[in-house]
Design a protein around this motif. Structure first.
Motif, PDB file in Angstrom:
ATOM      1  N   SER A  84       0.839  -1.285  -0.200  1.00  0.00           N
ATOM      2  CA  SER A  84      -0.193   0.102   0.048  1.00  0.00           C
ATOM      3  C   SER A  84       0.466   1.380  -0.324  1.00  0.00           C
TER       4      SER A  84
ATOM      5  N   TYR B 273       0.952   5.056   1.433  1.00  0.00           N
ATOM      6  CA  TYR B 273      -0.146   6.012   3.284  1.00  0.00           C
ATOM      7  C   TYR B 273       0.917   6.843   2.501  1.00  0.00           C
TER       8      TYR B 273
ATOM      9  N   GLN C  31       1.366  11.252   5.075  1.00  0.00           N
ATOM     10  CA  GLN C  31       1.353  12.629   6.265  1.00  0.00           C
ATOM     11  C   GLN C  31       1.631  13.272   5.376  1.00  0.00           C
TER      12      GLN C  31
ATOM     13  N   ARG D  95      -1.680  10.001   9.619  1.00  0.00           N
ATOM     14  CA  ARG D  95      -1.045   9.018   8.178  1.00  0.00           C
ATOM     15  C   ARG D  95      -2.099   8.972   7.132  1.00  0.00           C
ATOM     16  N   GLU D  96      -2.327   8.806   6.273  1.00  0.00           N
ATOM     17  CA  GLU D  96      -3.883   8.501   5.829  1.00  0.00           C
ATOM     18  C   GLU D  96      -3.388   7.572   4.658  1.00  0.00           C
ATOM     19  N   LEU D  97      -4.334   6.410   4.425  1.00  0.00           N
ATOM     20  CA  LEU D  97      -4.187   5.665   3.017  1.00  0.00           C
ATOM     21  C   LEU D  97      -3.900   6.473   1.520  1.00  0.00           C
TER      22      LEU D  97
ATOM     23  N   TYR E  57       5.123  10.419   1.420  1.00  0.00           N
ATOM     24  CA  TYR E  57       4.203   9.482   1.073  1.00  0.00           C
ATOM     25  C   TYR E  57       5.403   7.890   1.705  1.00  0.00           C
TER      26      TYR E  57
ATOM     27  N   TRP F 176       7.183  -0.626   7.315  1.00  0.00           N
ATOM     28  CA  TRP F 176       6.700   0.664   6.501  1.00  0.00           C
ATOM     29  C   TRP F 176       8.559   0.934   5.915  1.00  0.00           C
TER      30      TRP F 176
END
Length: 119
Positions: free
Chosen positions: A35, A37, A39, A45-47, A93, A109
Motif C-alpha cells: 500500500s 500512505y 502524511q 497518516r492516511e491511506l 509518502y 513501513w
C-alpha cells in the motif's frame, strides 16, 4: 526481515505528474498486501491506495481517485503514478506491507519519500 525502500519523490508544479516506486525485500512468500500512505505536516497518516496482490483488487482514497494509479509489477514491487497533482497532495509518502490476503493496514513501513507540489 522485511525492508521497503521508496523512490521517486521530489518537487513538481501543480498539474504535473510524478511516479513513486517501492521495492520490498525479505518477503517470505508472495502473499503480501502492499500500500501507499501519506502524511502531511500536522496531519495523521492516511491511506492513498492499496494492492491486495499482483493483478488483484485495488482501492483508492476518494481524494486521489482518477488521478493516482497503483500498479503491482510483481510480488515485491509497487508503483504509484500520480497525475494532475495538487498542492494538497504535498506530503511524505510511505510504502507499507502486511503479510495477508485481505488486511491492508501495514505492519512494515518504508522510510518515506517527500512529494512537494508547488509553483
Amino acid at each position: 526481515q522485511v525492508k521497503l525502500v521508496e523512490f521517486g519523490g521530489g518537487l513538481v508544479q501543480p498539474g504535473g505528474s510524478l511516479r513513486l516506486s517501492c521495492t520490498a525485500s525479505g518477503f517470505i512468500d508472495g502473499h503480501y498486501v502492499m500500500s501507499w500512505y501519506r502524511q502531511a505536516p500536522g496531519k495523521e497518516r492516511e491511506l492513498v491506495a492499496f494492492s491486495l496482490s499482483v493483478g488483484g483488487k485495488t482501492r483508492y482514497a476518494d481524494s486521489v481517485k482518477d488521478r493516482f494509479f497503483i500498479s503491482r509489477d510483481d510480488a515485491n514491487n509497487l508503483s504509484l503514478q500520480m497525475n494532475s497533482l495538487k498542492p494538497e497532495d504535498t506530503a511524505v509518502y510511505y510504502c507499507g506491507a502486511r503479510r495477508s490476503t485481505y488486511d491492508y493496514v501495514p505492519d512494515h513501513w518504508g522510510q518515506g519519500t517527500q512529494v512537494t507540489v508547488s509553483s
